[in-house]
Write a protein that holds these residues in place. Structure first.
Motif, PDB file in Angstrom:
ATOM      1  N   PHE A 298       0.825  -1.201   0.000  1.00 58.12           N
ATOM      2  CA  PHE A 298       0.000   0.000   0.000  1.00 58.12           C
ATOM      3  C   PHE A 298       0.867   1.262   0.000  1.00 58.12           C
ATOM      4  O   PHE A 298       0.418   2.318   0.426  1.00 58.12           O
ATOM      5  CB  PHE A 298      -0.936  -0.010   1.211  1.00 58.12           C
ATOM      6  CG  PHE A 298      -1.927  -1.136   1.202  1.00 58.12           C
ATOM      7  CD1 PHE A 298      -2.934  -1.183   0.250  1.00 58.12           C
ATOM      8  CD2 PHE A 298      -1.846  -2.171   2.114  1.00 58.12           C
ATOM      9  CE1 PHE A 298      -3.843  -2.224   0.231  1.00 58.12           C
ATOM     10  CE2 PHE A 298      -2.749  -3.224   2.101  1.00 58.12           C
ATOM     11  CZ  PHE A 298      -3.751  -3.238   1.154  1.00 58.12           C
ATOM     12  N   GLU A 300       1.919   3.171  -2.440  1.00 57.94           N
ATOM     13  CA  GLU A 300       1.388   4.254  -3.276  1.00 57.94           C
ATOM     14  C   GLU A 300       0.226   4.952  -2.580  1.00 57.94           C
ATOM     15  O   GLU A 300       0.082   6.170  -2.674  1.00 57.94           O
ATOM     16  CB  GLU A 300       0.942   3.698  -4.627  1.00 57.94           C
ATOM     17  CG  GLU A 300       2.079   3.206  -5.497  1.00 57.94           C
ATOM     18  CD  GLU A 300       1.576   2.673  -6.817  1.00 57.94           C
ATOM     19  OE1 GLU A 300       0.658   3.274  -7.390  1.00 57.94           O
ATOM     20  OE2 GLU A 300       2.096   1.647  -7.271  1.00 57.94           O
ATOM     21  N   LEU A 301      -0.595   4.169  -1.903  1.00 64.39           N
ATOM     22  CA  LEU A 301      -1.711   4.760  -1.173  1.00 64.39           C
ATOM     23  C   LEU A 301      -1.184   5.615  -0.023  1.00 64.39           C
ATOM     24  O   LEU A 301      -1.697   6.710   0.233  1.00 64.39           O
ATOM     25  CB  LEU A 301      -2.624   3.654  -0.641  1.00 64.39           C
ATOM     26  CG  LEU A 301      -3.848   4.108   0.167  1.00 64.39           C
ATOM     27  CD1 LEU A 301      -4.751   4.997  -0.684  1.00 64.39           C
ATOM     28  CD2 LEU A 301      -4.616   2.901   0.685  1.00 64.39           C
ATOM     29  N   THR A 302      -0.167   5.122   0.680  1.00 64.67           N
ATOM     30  CA  THR A 302       0.445   5.890   1.772  1.00 64.67           C
ATOM     31  C   THR A 302       0.950   7.231   1.264  1.00 64.67           C
ATOM     32  O   THR A 302       0.695   8.280   1.864  1.00 64.67           O
ATOM     33  CB  THR A 302       1.613   5.095   2.388  1.00 64.67           C
ATOM     34  OG1 THR A 302       1.134   3.859   2.884  1.00 64.67           O
ATOM     35  CG2 THR A 302       2.255   5.877   3.522  1.00 64.67           C
ATOM     36  N   ASP A 312      -4.823  10.671  -6.877  1.00 59.99           N
ATOM     37  CA  ASP A 312      -3.913   9.522  -6.852  1.00 59.99           C
ATOM     38  C   ASP A 312      -4.447   8.430  -5.923  1.00 59.99           C
ATOM     39  O   ASP A 312      -4.332   7.240  -6.228  1.00 59.99           O
ATOM     40  CB  ASP A 312      -2.523   9.960  -6.392  1.00 59.99           C
ATOM     41  CG  ASP A 312      -1.818  10.844  -7.412  1.00 59.99           C
ATOM     42  OD1 ASP A 312      -2.284  10.893  -8.560  1.00 59.99           O
ATOM     43  OD2 ASP A 312      -0.810  11.482  -7.056  1.00 59.99           O
ATOM     44  N   ALA A 313      -5.013   8.836  -4.794  1.00 67.84           N
ATOM     45  CA  ALA A 313      -5.558   7.862  -3.848  1.00 67.84           C
ATOM     46  C   ALA A 313      -6.733   7.102  -4.467  1.00 67.84           C
ATOM     47  O   ALA A 313      -6.837   5.874  -4.342  1.00 67.84           O
ATOM     48  CB  ALA A 313      -5.993   8.563  -2.562  1.00 67.84           C
ATOM     49  N   TYR A 316      -5.453   4.688  -7.148  1.00 65.17           N
ATOM     50  CA  TYR A 316      -4.843   3.486  -6.569  1.00 65.17           C
ATOM     51  C   TYR A 316      -5.920   2.530  -6.066  1.00 65.17           C
ATOM     52  O   TYR A 316      -5.862   1.319  -6.309  1.00 65.17           O
ATOM     53  CB  TYR A 316      -3.908   3.851  -5.416  1.00 65.17           C
ATOM     54  CG  TYR A 316      -3.365   2.629  -4.722  1.00 65.17           C
ATOM     55  CD1 TYR A 316      -2.229   1.994  -5.203  1.00 65.17           C
ATOM     56  CD2 TYR A 316      -4.023   2.080  -3.623  1.00 65.17           C
ATOM     57  CE1 TYR A 316      -1.747   0.850  -4.602  1.00 65.17           C
ATOM     58  CE2 TYR A 316      -3.548   0.918  -3.017  1.00 65.17           C
ATOM     59  CZ  TYR A 316      -2.409   0.318  -3.511  1.00 65.17           C
ATOM     60  OH  TYR A 316      -1.946  -0.827  -2.906  1.00 65.17           O
ATOM     61  N   ALA A 317      -6.899   3.063  -5.345  1.00 64.05           N
ATOM     62  CA  ALA A 317      -7.956   2.218  -4.789  1.00 64.05           C
ATOM     63  C   ALA A 317      -8.733   1.523  -5.896  1.00 64.05           C
ATOM     64  O   ALA A 317      -9.080   0.340  -5.787  1.00 64.05           O
ATOM     65  CB  ALA A 317      -8.890   3.057  -3.927  1.00 64.05           C
ATOM     66  N   LEU A 330      -8.334  -2.336   2.076  1.00 62.66           N
ATOM     67  CA  LEU A 330      -8.001  -0.930   1.838  1.00 62.66           C
ATOM     68  C   LEU A 330      -8.351  -0.079   3.055  1.00 62.66           C
ATOM     69  O   LEU A 330      -7.596   0.826   3.432  1.00 62.66           O
ATOM     70  CB  LEU A 330      -8.736  -0.415   0.598  1.00 62.66           C
ATOM     71  CG  LEU A 330      -8.186  -0.893  -0.744  1.00 62.66           C
ATOM     72  CD1 LEU A 330      -9.097  -0.447  -1.875  1.00 62.66           C
ATOM     73  CD2 LEU A 330      -6.785  -0.355  -0.971  1.00 62.66           C
ATOM     74  N   VAL A 334      -5.848   2.343   5.116  1.00 63.53           N
ATOM     75  CA  VAL A 334      -6.123   3.762   5.358  1.00 63.53           C
ATOM     76  C   VAL A 334      -6.082   4.064   6.855  1.00 63.53           C
ATOM     77  O   VAL A 334      -5.480   5.057   7.293  1.00 63.53           O
ATOM     78  CB  VAL A 334      -7.490   4.168   4.770  1.00 63.53           C
ATOM     79  CG1 VAL A 334      -7.850   5.599   5.179  1.00 63.53           C
ATOM     80  CG2 VAL A 334      -7.470   4.053   3.252  1.00 63.53           C
ATOM     81  N   LEU A 431     -11.733   8.229   1.314  1.00 55.83           N
ATOM     82  CA  LEU A 431     -10.551   8.911   0.791  1.00 55.83           C
ATOM     83  C   LEU A 431     -10.824  10.399   0.587  1.00 55.83           C
ATOM     84  O   LEU A 431      -9.951  11.240   0.828  1.00 55.83           O
ATOM     85  CB  LEU A 431     -10.108   8.258  -0.524  1.00 55.83           C
ATOM     86  CG  LEU A 431      -9.597   6.813  -0.407  1.00 55.83           C
ATOM     87  CD1 LEU A 431      -9.282   6.245  -1.781  1.00 55.83           C
ATOM     88  CD2 LEU A 431      -8.362   6.755   0.492  1.00 55.83           C
TER      89      LEU A 431
END
Length: 438
Positions: A298, A300-302, A312-313, A316-317, A330, A334, A431
């Protein structure tokens, strides 16, 4: 029974061509196998003339192309990627992904046809695509009938695609495979071959049975659960060109670090094969060169949440759920990221006076000496100075109340997901709450 690719390639080189080759399972392995098979069937010099690649085609259209003679003598191969007419009604992962990806890439006709084929599995036509139309399937019906979680972005996509289909007079491709099956049973022209590359297949499809009995079937499935994952044969396959093997403990180390990411497995094995001087890749080589991708899946999500980059979030999701990641996974990621931001924010205020450090040296000079005392009291490990610097810089982009509200939103999302709410909608809303400034 699944065929062996090396044996089939040897058959092709010896002049034996089957009318149907069906590959299905993990996307990277299926694409890799299909490309290798097609290159063997059709040499590079003839590929431009004797290879037809069809996307979002109906069985009847595939049959017409397969029966058509090539421009020049020789073998003719028809390659169909992710055929909708093979997919089960309730597919795995994000069944809308292929249609949405094609649409975003500018292939609007392909995207529209894939969408219509998907809707057709539930008996819905083009007139029912637009969610604004009275009587159109609801979000709940998409979930119940097709196992599709519609997000807000998907509703806009459905609306645009419906208008496009009406304007361009695009109708749903036939899902009935009888025309294609009839051609295969009657016999295709000598040297002609159909290659179907699919990530999911309806076990009741007559094409599956034909491939088993009168063609070649390749199953390249990978276990979804980590404890059931067996990478041994795949690893051997990837190492054949390097004439190397994995030593004791090396495969286990790879499995722990990269999980079931097959594309990453190939990349890491190639790196290890080049690095190791002898014929064996040892466990210490894996420990030295391969990062813990499973722990960082995760990442990229971070990064997106740390920078408050909503687009971007969301991207990615969307991709993660399209590849089968559950919304609860997910949500857990988060929540973990928000808790980390909140902890860094507290340290930022307590030990740095609210002024985020610019470098790792700055952390070492004015923050770590005081922070270490707190961590020792709780028997926690001291973080890396540079990692802490980046973490505090990220936390400084938030106010404490925003992070607390984000934690509350995580709790609300957990309740919603466990109450059978749409996973994509819940994650999308979460998000938005985290990234948007209050």
């Amino acid at each position: 029974m699944s065929a062996d690719m090396d044996e089939v390639l040897a058959e092709v080189k010896g002049g034996k061509v089957w009318p149907l080759y069906l590959l299905w399972g993990e996307e990277f392995l299926v694409r890799k196998g299909a490309d290798e098979l097609v290159k063997t069937l059709v040499p590079d010099a003839a590929m431009g003339l004797n290879l037809a690649v069809l996307d979002a085609a109906s069985p009847r259209e595939v049959a017409q192309e397969l029966a058509t003679m090539p421009l020049f003598p020789g073998r003719k191969v028809v390659l169909v990627r992710d055929p909708e007419f093979l997919a089960p009604k309730k597919g795995k992962g994000d069944a809308l992904a292929k249609a949405r990806d094609a649409w975003k890439a500018g292939k609007r006709k392909e995207g529209a046809r894939r969408l219509l084929a998907l809707a057709g599995r539930a008996g819905w036509g083009v007139d029912q695509l637009d969610p604004r139309v009275p009587g159109a399937p609801t979000v709940e019906q998409w979930k119940d009938e097709l196992n599709v979680d519609l997000a807000e972005a998907d509703l806009a996509f459905l609306q645009e695609a419906a208008a496009f289909c009406r304007d361009e007079r695009i109708s749903a491709p036939e899902g009935d495979a009888s025309a294609l099956l009839e051609l295969l049973q009657k016999g295709v022209p000598p040297g002609h071959a159909l290659v179907l590359a699919a990530t999911d297949v309806d076990s009741r499809s007559p094409l599956l049975k034909f491939a088993q009995d009168k063609g070649r079937l390749f199953e390249r499935k990978v276990a979804a659960r980590h404890k059931d994952l067996d990478l041994s044969e795949i690893a051997k396959e990837f190492l054949v060109p390097f004439k190397k093997k994995l030593g004791p403990g090396a495969l286990e180390g790879l499995k722990e670090r990269i999980g079931g990411n097959i594309r990453l497995l190939q990349s890491e094995l190639e790196k290890l094969a080049v690095y190791s001087e002898g014929p064996t890749i040892e466990a210490q080589h894996v420990a030295l060169l391969v990062h813990h991708a499973r722990e960082e899946e995760f990442f990229e999500l971070t990064e997106a949440l740390q920078k408050r980059e909503l687009r971007d979030a969301l991207s990615y999701a969307e991709d993660a759920m399209g590849q089968g990641t559950h919304a609860l996974q997910l949500l857990g990621a988060v929540a973990s990221i928000v808790r980390s931001l909140l902890e860094n924010h507290a340290w930022l205020e307590k030990y740095a006076g609210g002024q985020p450090p610019r470098t790792g040296r700055d952390v070492e000079a004015r923050i770590l000496p005081k922070l270490e005392q707190e961590l020792k009291a709780t028997k926690r490990k001291t973080p890396n100075a540079w990692a802490l610097a980046f973490g505090m810089q990220a936390a400084a982009r938030y106010e404490r109340r925003e992070l607390l509200n984000a934690l509350v939103a995580c709790a609300d999302a957990d309740l919603a997901l466990k109450s059978s709410a749409s996973g994509k909608l819940v994650i999308e809303r979460l998000l938005w709450t985290v990234c948007t400034r209050a």
